[in-house]
Design a protein around this motif. Sequence first.
Motif, mmCIF file in Angstrom:
data_model
loop_
_atom_site.group_PDB
_atom_site.id
_atom_site.type_symbol
_atom_site.label_atom_id
_atom_site.label_comp_id
_atom_site.label_asym_id
_atom_site.label_seq_id
_atom_site.Cartn_x
_atom_site.Cartn_y
_atom_site.Cartn_z
ATOM 1 N N TYR A 315 0.855 -1.193 0.000
ATOM 2 C CA TYR A 315 0.000 0.000 0.000
ATOM 3 C C TYR A 315 0.893 1.246 0.000
ATOM 4 C CZ TYR A 315 -3.330 -3.527 1.748
ATOM 5 O OH TYR A 315 -4.095 -4.662 1.923
ATOM 6 N N GLY A 316 1.866 1.239 -0.908
ATOM 7 C CA GLY A 316 2.950 2.230 -0.877
ATOM 8 C C GLY A 316 2.574 3.631 -1.299
ATOM 9 N N GLY A 317 1.422 3.806 -1.977
ATOM 10 C CA GLY A 317 1.007 5.145 -2.397
ATOM 11 C C GLY A 317 2.011 5.786 -3.332
ATOM 12 N N VAL A 318 2.431 7.004 -3.003
ATOM 13 C CA VAL A 318 3.410 7.719 -3.833
ATOM 14 C C VAL A 318 4.828 7.520 -3.307
ATOM 15 C CG1 VAL A 318 1.734 9.425 -4.602
ATOM 16 C CG2 VAL A 318 3.105 9.893 -2.556
ATOM 17 N N GLY A 319 4.980 6.565 -2.371
ATOM 18 C CA GLY A 319 6.314 6.223 -1.880
ATOM 19 C C GLY A 319 6.722 6.928 -0.606
ATOM 20 N N ALA A 320 5.754 7.365 0.197
ATOM 21 C CA ALA A 320 6.076 8.127 1.412
ATOM 22 C C ALA A 320 7.069 7.380 2.297
ATOM 23 C CB ALA A 320 4.797 8.444 2.187
ATOM 24 N N ILE A 321 6.765 6.121 2.619
ATOM 25 C CA ILE A 321 7.649 5.345 3.489
ATOM 26 C C ILE A 321 8.874 4.859 2.718
ATOM 27 C CG2 ILE A 321 7.830 3.238 4.876
ATOM 28 C CD1 ILE A 321 4.892 3.602 5.639
ATOM 29 N N GLU A 336 1.759 -0.929 -5.089
ATOM 30 C CA GLU A 336 0.619 -0.013 -5.051
ATOM 31 C C GLU A 336 -0.310 -0.339 -6.214
ATOM 32 O OE1 GLU A 336 -2.241 2.626 -4.554
ATOM 33 O OE2 GLU A 336 -0.679 2.335 -3.039
ATOM 34 N N ARG A 337 -1.616 -0.224 -5.979
ATOM 35 C CA ARG A 337 -2.601 -0.539 -7.015
ATOM 36 C C ARG A 337 -2.947 0.666 -7.882
ATOM 37 N NH1 ARG A 337 -8.149 -2.969 -4.941
ATOM 38 N NH2 ARG A 337 -8.103 -1.021 -3.775
ATOM 39 N N ILE A 344 3.099 9.117 -9.885
ATOM 40 C CA ILE A 344 3.804 10.104 -9.061
ATOM 41 C C ILE A 344 4.955 9.445 -8.302
ATOM 42 C CG2 ILE A 344 3.546 11.783 -7.192
ATOM 43 C CD1 ILE A 344 0.635 12.110 -8.055
ATOM 44 N N ALA A 345 4.770 8.186 -7.887
ATOM 45 C CA ALA A 345 5.853 7.464 -7.207
ATOM 46 C C ALA A 345 7.085 7.366 -8.107
ATOM 47 C CB ALA A 345 5.381 6.073 -6.795
ATOM 48 N N LYS A 346 6.875 7.179 -9.389
ATOM 49 C CA LYS A 346 8.006 7.099 -10.327
ATOM 50 C C LYS A 346 8.720 8.444 -10.436
ATOM 51 C CE LYS A 346 6.247 3.205 -13.028
ATOM 52 N NZ LYS A 346 5.687 2.739 -14.327
ATOM 53 N N VAL A 347 7.956 9.531 -10.375
ATOM 54 C CA VAL A 347 8.571 10.867 -10.347
ATOM 55 C C VAL A 347 9.388 11.030 -9.068
ATOM 56 C CG1 VAL A 347 8.096 13.350 -10.245
ATOM 57 C CG2 VAL A 347 6.750 11.892 -11.769
ATOM 58 N N ASN A 348 8.814 10.603 -7.941
ATOM 59 C CA ASN A 348 9.508 10.721 -6.658
ATOM 60 C C ASN A 348 10.757 9.843 -6.596
ATOM 61 O OD1 ASN A 348 7.692 12.606 -5.618
ATOM 62 N ND2 ASN A 348 6.323 11.029 -4.820
ATOM 63 N N LYS A 349 10.697 8.693 -7.231
ATOM 64 C CA LYS A 349 11.882 7.831 -7.290
ATOM 65 C C LYS A 349 13.027 8.538 -8.006
ATOM 66 C CE LYS A 349 13.635 3.488 -9.205
ATOM 67 N NZ LYS A 349 13.309 2.149 -9.760
ATOM 68 N N LYS A 350 12.702 9.196 -9.092
ATOM 69 C CA LYS A 350 13.719 9.871 -9.896
ATOM 70 C C LYS A 350 14.361 11.021 -9.132
ATOM 71 C CE LYS A 350 14.398 11.916 -14.486
ATOM 72 N NZ LYS A 350 13.734 12.268 -15.773
ATOM 73 N N GLU A 358 12.193 -0.528 -6.138
ATOM 74 C CA GLU A 358 11.484 -1.051 -7.305
ATOM 75 C C GLU A 358 9.989 -0.818 -7.101
ATOM 76 O OE1 GLU A 358 10.548 -5.326 -9.530
ATOM 77 O OE2 GLU A 358 12.302 -5.139 -8.204
ATOM 78 N N ILE A 359 9.352 -0.163 -8.068
ATOM 79 C CA ILE A 359 7.935 0.184 -7.960
ATOM 80 C C ILE A 359 7.110 -0.829 -8.738
ATOM 81 C CG2 ILE A 359 6.200 1.942 -8.469
ATOM 82 C CD1 ILE A 359 8.466 4.025 -8.183
#
Length: 458
Positions: A315-321, A336-337, A344-350, A358-359
């Motif tokens: 339940y990772g969402g946009v990668g907060a944790i 995340e579903r 947005i998580a991929k943007v935050n990863k970058k 790994e998302i």
Amino acid sequence: MENLKKGQVIEIKIDNIGVEGDGVGRIEDFVVFVKNALPSEKVKAQISSVHKNFAKAELVEIIESSHFRKDPECPHYKNCGACDFMHIQYYKTLEFKKQFLFNNLKKIANIDFPKENIEIIGAENKLYYRNKVLQHVGEDKNGNLISGFYQKGTHHIIEVPNCKIQNSKANEIFDYIIKKANQLNIEPYDRKSKKGYLKQIGYRYSPRTQKFMLIFVTNTDNKKPLKKLVQSIEFKFGNIASIYMSVAGKDKDTLSNKNILLSGKQYLDIYLGKAIYKLLPDTFFQINSEQAEVMFKKIMSYLPFERLDTIWDLYGGVGAISFFLASEFRKILMFERNKNSIKIAKVNKKINFATNVEIVQADLDNCSFSEYEKPDVVVMDPPRSGVSQNIIDMLNRVKPKKIIFVSCDTATLARDMNKLKENYSIKKLSITDMFPQTHHVETVGMLERKEVLWMKKN
């Protein structure tokens, strides 16, 4: 109870507090919930509704007052539905929240975790702490546009000109928006006729940059009514990063994923620890930045020897944790579903240079997880409804050595821990007070696999 009738005024002794903050008393063993009454108080209350096993009542008069009652900071508190613990001394609200968690673990899961071992982390800032708020828009009796929060249990809007839990600068901005919107004759949405234009006004706030994202929730995608208002806001305030219109349509009374940028930058940047997060109007994120960082540090403290392990973030969402932990751990798989959150998580990863994260977009209710590297640790922050049975089955099958469980609902937390207790024991529990002035409880639990505990002992 046949003897209790709606409208009846009763005298009752309050002996407990319910999980939503209502005082609990009994009339001949029949439970009565009294709004804003406190344990040890004797009160007069008027019955507002009678049900099969309980009744609800409104506080009329306090005959004997509790020593931990206080005057609420907000003059609108009695009617507004946003807060429900503002009449209680802060130290006592923390004790109540600990009791809610202890009671539900014992009642629902039959887990007798020592109450004295539940750590509770109070908030330094107990007022003006929210980094996101949406206020409903409507009309007063004179036809003027107003904004505020629903009265509890109704769709009646209570004006709150100086909300004590939203950002203090946002109060000033909202006040200006409402006055200017009235001057420009912007039409509020009418929820009965389902006609009109403006449904809500809202903001997101970044404490580190001190910038705002403003949000107008509308019934249609017509930008024209907001054009002059947006220009006026930009001229008046220098701390607005972006202004959005969120098109909800007739059937939704809050943010949608149809966001139209009216002015400024696409994202608002939020910083927690070493991590940076880019957010859109409808992105799910913790609403108390200061306490979120405290809670994420607590999660990290529960994993002192796992830096080289493989971690799953469910339940990772946009990668907060995930991105908060990324600089300290070898490998994280974030599941995340929601496709918008994944984007947005991929943007935050970058922007976090988190090459070790790994998302994975997956339906957590149905995913088999068999194709992914087995986790040593699972961190999960599910929605209020709790963890799906598919996740419970996977955890009992895969048996990671540790589970870090974040929950905003003590009842569903207890339900899910009950399903895991055959293979896991709770080693640590902490409450981070993410929502001061309210009954809401944010819990972090650290569970260890029982055979790991056996090996440690032997």
